[in-house]
Design a protein around this motif. Structure first.
Motif, short mmCIF file in Angstrom:
data_model
loop_
_atom_site.label_atom_id
_atom_site.label_comp_id
_atom_site.label_asym_id
_atom_site.label_seq_id
_atom_site.Cartn_x
_atom_site.Cartn_y
_atom_site.Cartn_z
N TYR A 131 0.83 -1.20 0.00
CA TYR A 131 0.00 0.00 0.00
C TYR A 131 0.87 1.25 0.00
CZ TYR A 131 -3.25 -3.47 1.95
OH TYR A 131 -4.00 -4.59 2.17
N TYR A 154 -10.15 9.31 8.36
CA TYR A 154 -9.92 8.11 7.55
C TYR A 154 -10.44 8.29 6.12
CZ TYR A 154 -14.82 6.63 7.55
OH TYR A 154 -16.17 6.55 7.33
N TYR A 175 -8.13 1.49 -3.79
CA TYR A 175 -8.89 0.61 -2.92
C TYR A 175 -10.18 1.30 -2.49
CZ TYR A 175 -4.89 -2.53 -2.53
OH TYR A 175 -3.89 -3.41 -2.81
N ARG A 178 -14.05 2.27 2.06
CA ARG A 178 -14.50 1.58 3.27
C ARG A 178 -13.40 0.70 3.86
NH1 ARG A 178 -16.91 -1.20 -0.98
NH2 ARG A 178 -16.28 -3.40 -1.16
N ASN A 179 -12.33 0.43 3.08
CA ASN A 179 -11.20 -0.36 3.58
C ASN A 179 -10.12 0.51 4.22
OD1 ASN A 179 -12.56 -2.47 2.44
ND2 ASN A 179 -11.25 -2.65 0.65
N ASN A 180 -10.33 1.83 4.30
CA ASN A 180 -9.26 2.72 4.77
C ASN A 180 -8.83 2.42 6.20
OD1 ASN A 180 -9.24 3.93 2.31
ND2 ASN A 180 -9.92 5.94 2.99
N VAL A 181 -9.79 2.12 7.08
CA VAL A 181 -9.43 1.88 8.48
C VAL A 181 -8.50 0.67 8.59
CG1 VAL A 181 -10.35 1.32 10.75
CG2 VAL A 181 -11.57 2.92 9.29
N THR A 182 -8.82 -0.39 7.85
CA THR A 182 -7.97 -1.58 7.88
C THR A 182 -6.59 -1.29 7.31
OG1 THR A 182 -9.94 -2.97 7.62
CG2 THR A 182 -7.82 -3.98 7.15
N ILE A 183 -6.53 -0.53 6.21
CA ILE A 183 -5.24 -0.24 5.58
C ILE A 183 -4.42 0.71 6.46
CG2 ILE A 183 -4.13 0.73 3.53
CD1 ILE A 183 -6.55 -0.13 1.92
N ASN A 185 -4.32 0.79 9.64
CA ASN A 185 -3.72 -0.01 10.70
C ASN A 185 -2.54 -0.83 10.21
OD1 ASN A 185 -5.61 0.91 12.57
ND2 ASN A 185 -7.07 -0.70 12.06
N ARG A 186 -2.41 -1.01 8.90
CA ARG A 186 -1.31 -1.80 8.34
C ARG A 186 -0.18 -0.95 7.77
NH1 ARG A 186 -4.79 -6.32 4.85
NH2 ARG A 186 -5.91 -7.24 6.63
#
Length: 457
Positions: A131, A154, A175, A178-183, A185-186
Motif C-alpha cells: 500500500y 480516515y 482501494y 471503506r477499507n481505509n481503516v484496515t489499511i 492499521n497496516r
C-alpha cells in the motif's frame, strides 16, 4: 613597486571573498508575481467562492460528486527537483493542487483555501506492505520540521497498490474507501521532507524512489520547467512545465472575489435546524396557551367578550394557518434533507459498486493472465517432453543402424577371409598326404628287394 603589487593582491583577495560570500539560490526565481486576486479571478469560471466563517474565502470546484483532491483526474510523476508531484488534467489544476490546502465540508463537499507557498503537492503520505496512500493537508497544519500529531480523517485517505504508483491510470486501482481503516492499521506515516529551494519552507516529499522501484521497476525522473501562463501542465518526454508564480504577501491590499456565496450554517446541520424549528414551535404554543389562560382567568365584560370573540377567533385561525405553514415548511425541509441524504447514500453506494466492479474485473483479468501463463507453461513442458522423446528415439535408431553396419562389416570380412583359409588347409593336407606316402613307397621297395634276394638264394 612592491607596495603596488601588495595592494593589487589585497584587492583581488577582497573581490574573491565578496564573490564567495554572495548567497546562491537553490532554484532560479520565477519572474511572474501574482496576488490572491489572481486566484479569485482565474478560478471563478470553474467554481464558486464561498465566504466560510472559519477560513474566509474558499473555493468549491464545479465538478462531479465523486471529486476528491489529489485523486480525481490526475496521477503522480517523479521529478528530479521535488520527487513526487501531482500532475492534474484539470485546466485549473495549477493553483489548488500546489498552493493552499483542502478540507471537507459535510454540505458543500471539498473546499480549497488559497495559500502563498508552492509545493509539488500538499499531502501527507502513508506506506507499508503493498500500500501507498496520501491525504490532503487541512489548513493551518505547519510542516517546518514535522507534522506533529496531525492525523487526517480516515475518509481523507486514498490508497492504491504499490505496483501502480507510477501509472497514469492509477485512479482505476484505488482501494475502496471503506477499507481505509484496515489499511491505515497496516501502514505507517512517511516523514521524508523536501525543501522548496529558494522559496523556503518544507513539504512531505513522499516515499523514497528506491522503495517504489521495488514494486514498479526503474523510474525515469522528469525535470521541472516554468511555464509563463496559467493552465494545465504540459508533459514532454523528459520534463514537465508548470505555472508556479510567486504570490505576494501584502497585508495592506484588500482582495475579494467578484461573486461570493454566503455560508448557510443551517444547511450543514439539518438535525440542529430541525431541533430549532421544534423549539420555536413549542415556544409559540406555550405562549399561545399562556395567553389563553390569562383570558380564561380574567373574566371579561360582556361587551368586551362580544367584541373580542371575533378577534380571538381570527387570531386562532391565523395562528393555526401559520402553524400549518411552518409545519409544512419544516416537513418540506426535512423531506429535502432526507432526499439529499438518500441521494448522497445512493451516490456513495454507486461509487462503492463501481469500485468493486473495477476491482473484480481487475482480479478476473489477473486470473485470466495467470491461467494463460500456466497453460503456456504446460504446453511448453509438453513440447519439451515430446522433443526429448523424439531425440531418444532418434538416438536408438542411430545406435541400431550403427550396430547393423558393424555386423555387416564383420560378415563381409569373414566372407573375404574364408577362401584363403580353405586354400591353406588344402595345401597342408596335400603336403601331409605326400609326406605320408613317401615312406610307404620306400618300404614297398625294400620289401620287394628282400623278396627278390630270397628267391635268388
Amino acid at each position: 613597486m612592491k607596495r603596488i603589487i601588495k595592494s593589487l593582491g589585497l584587492g583581488v583577495l577582497v573581490l574573491v571573498g565578496a564573490l564567495m560570500a554572495r548567497p546562491v539560490e537553490a532554484q532560479p526565481r520565477v519572474g511572474v508575481s501574482i496576488s490572491f486576486q489572481t486566484f479569485y479571478d482565474a478560478l471563478s469560471p470553474y467554481g464558486e467562492w464561498i465566504d466560510y466563517p472559519e477560513y474566509g474565502y474558499t473555493w468549491r470546484p464545479r465538478v462531479g460528486a465523486n471529486f476528491r483532491p489529489y485523486a480525481t483526474n490526475g496521477y503522480w510523476i517523479y521529478t528530479n527537483d521535488y520527487e513526487w508531484m501531482w500532475y492534474s488534467d484539470y485546466e485549473w489544476g495549477w493553483a489548488p493542487f500546489h498552493y493552499g490546502r483542502w478540507f471537507y465540508d459535510p454540505f458543500y463537499g471539498w473546499l480549497w483555501v488559497p495559500g502563498y507557498d508552492w509545493a509539488p503537492a500538499w499531502v501527507v503520505w502513508r506506506g507499508g506492505g503493498d500500500y501507498f496512500g496520501w491525504a490532503p493537508l487541512r489548513p493551518g497544519i505547519s510542516i517546518s520540521i514535522g507534522i506533529g500529531t496531525y492525523n487526517p480523517p480516515y475518509d481523507y485517505w486514498t490508497f492504491a497498490p504499490s505496483r501502480y504508483m507510477t501509472s497514469r491510470y492509477i485512479s482505476r486501482y484505488y482501494y475502496p474507501y471503506r477499507n481505509n481503516v484496515t489499511i491505515i492499521n497496516r501502514t505507517t506515516i512517511i516523514h521524508y521532507h523536501g525543501n522548496r529551494g529558494g522559496r523556503g519552507g518544507h513539504y512531505i516529499s513522499g516515499p523514497r524512489r528506491t522503495d517504489v522501484e521495488r514494486y514498479t521497476g526503474r523510474i525515469r525522473p522528469l525535470s521541472v520547467r516554468n511555464s509563463d501562463r496559467p493552465g494545465r501542465a504540459s508533459l514532454s518526454r523528459n520534463a514537465v512545465s508548470v505555472y508556479r508564480p510567486t504570490v505576494e504577501r501584502s497585508s495592506k491590499a484588500t482582495y475579494a472575489p467578484r461573486t461570493v456565496q454566503r455560508y448557510d450554517r443551517s444547511a450543514i446541520a439539518p438535525s440542529q435546524a430541525r431541533n430549532d424549528g421544534n423549539n420555536s414551535r413549542n415556544t409559540n404554543r406555550s405562549e399561545l396557551s399562556r395567553d389563553r389562560n390569562v383570558r380564561v382567568n380574567t373574566p371579561p365584560r360582556r361587551e368586551d367578550a362580544i367584541q373580542n370573540r371575533g378577534a380571538v377567533g381570527n387570531n386562532d385561525i391565523r395562528s393555526n394557518n401559520n402553524r400549518r405553514i411552518t409545519d409544512n415548511a419544516s416537513r418540506t425541509r426535512e423531506n429535502n434533507i432526507g432526499r439529499t441524504e438518500q441521494m448522497q447514500r445512493q451516490r456513495v453506494e454507486h461509487e462503492q459498486r463501481a469500485r468493486e466492479a473495477r476491482q473484480r474485473s481487475e482480479q478476473e483479468r489477473q486470473a485470466r493472465i495467470s491461467e494463460m501463463r500456466q497453460r503456456n507453461e504446460a504446453a511448453q513442458q509438453q513440447q519439451r517432453a515430446a522433443e526429448a522423446r523424439q531425440r531418444s528415439v532418434q538416438q536408438q535408431q542411430q545406435q541400431r543402424q550403427a550396430e547393423a553396419q558393424r555386423r555387416a562389416r564383420e560378415v563381409q570380412a569373414q566372407r573375404q577371409s574364408a577362401p584363403r583359409v580353405e586354400s591353406r588347409s588344402q595345401s597342408r593336407s596335400f603336403e601331409s598326404r605326400s609326406s605320408s606316402s613317401a615312406p610307404s613307397r620306400s618300404a614297398a621297395r625294400s620289401e620287394r628287394s628282400s623278396r627278390s634276394d630270397r628267391r635268388s638264394r
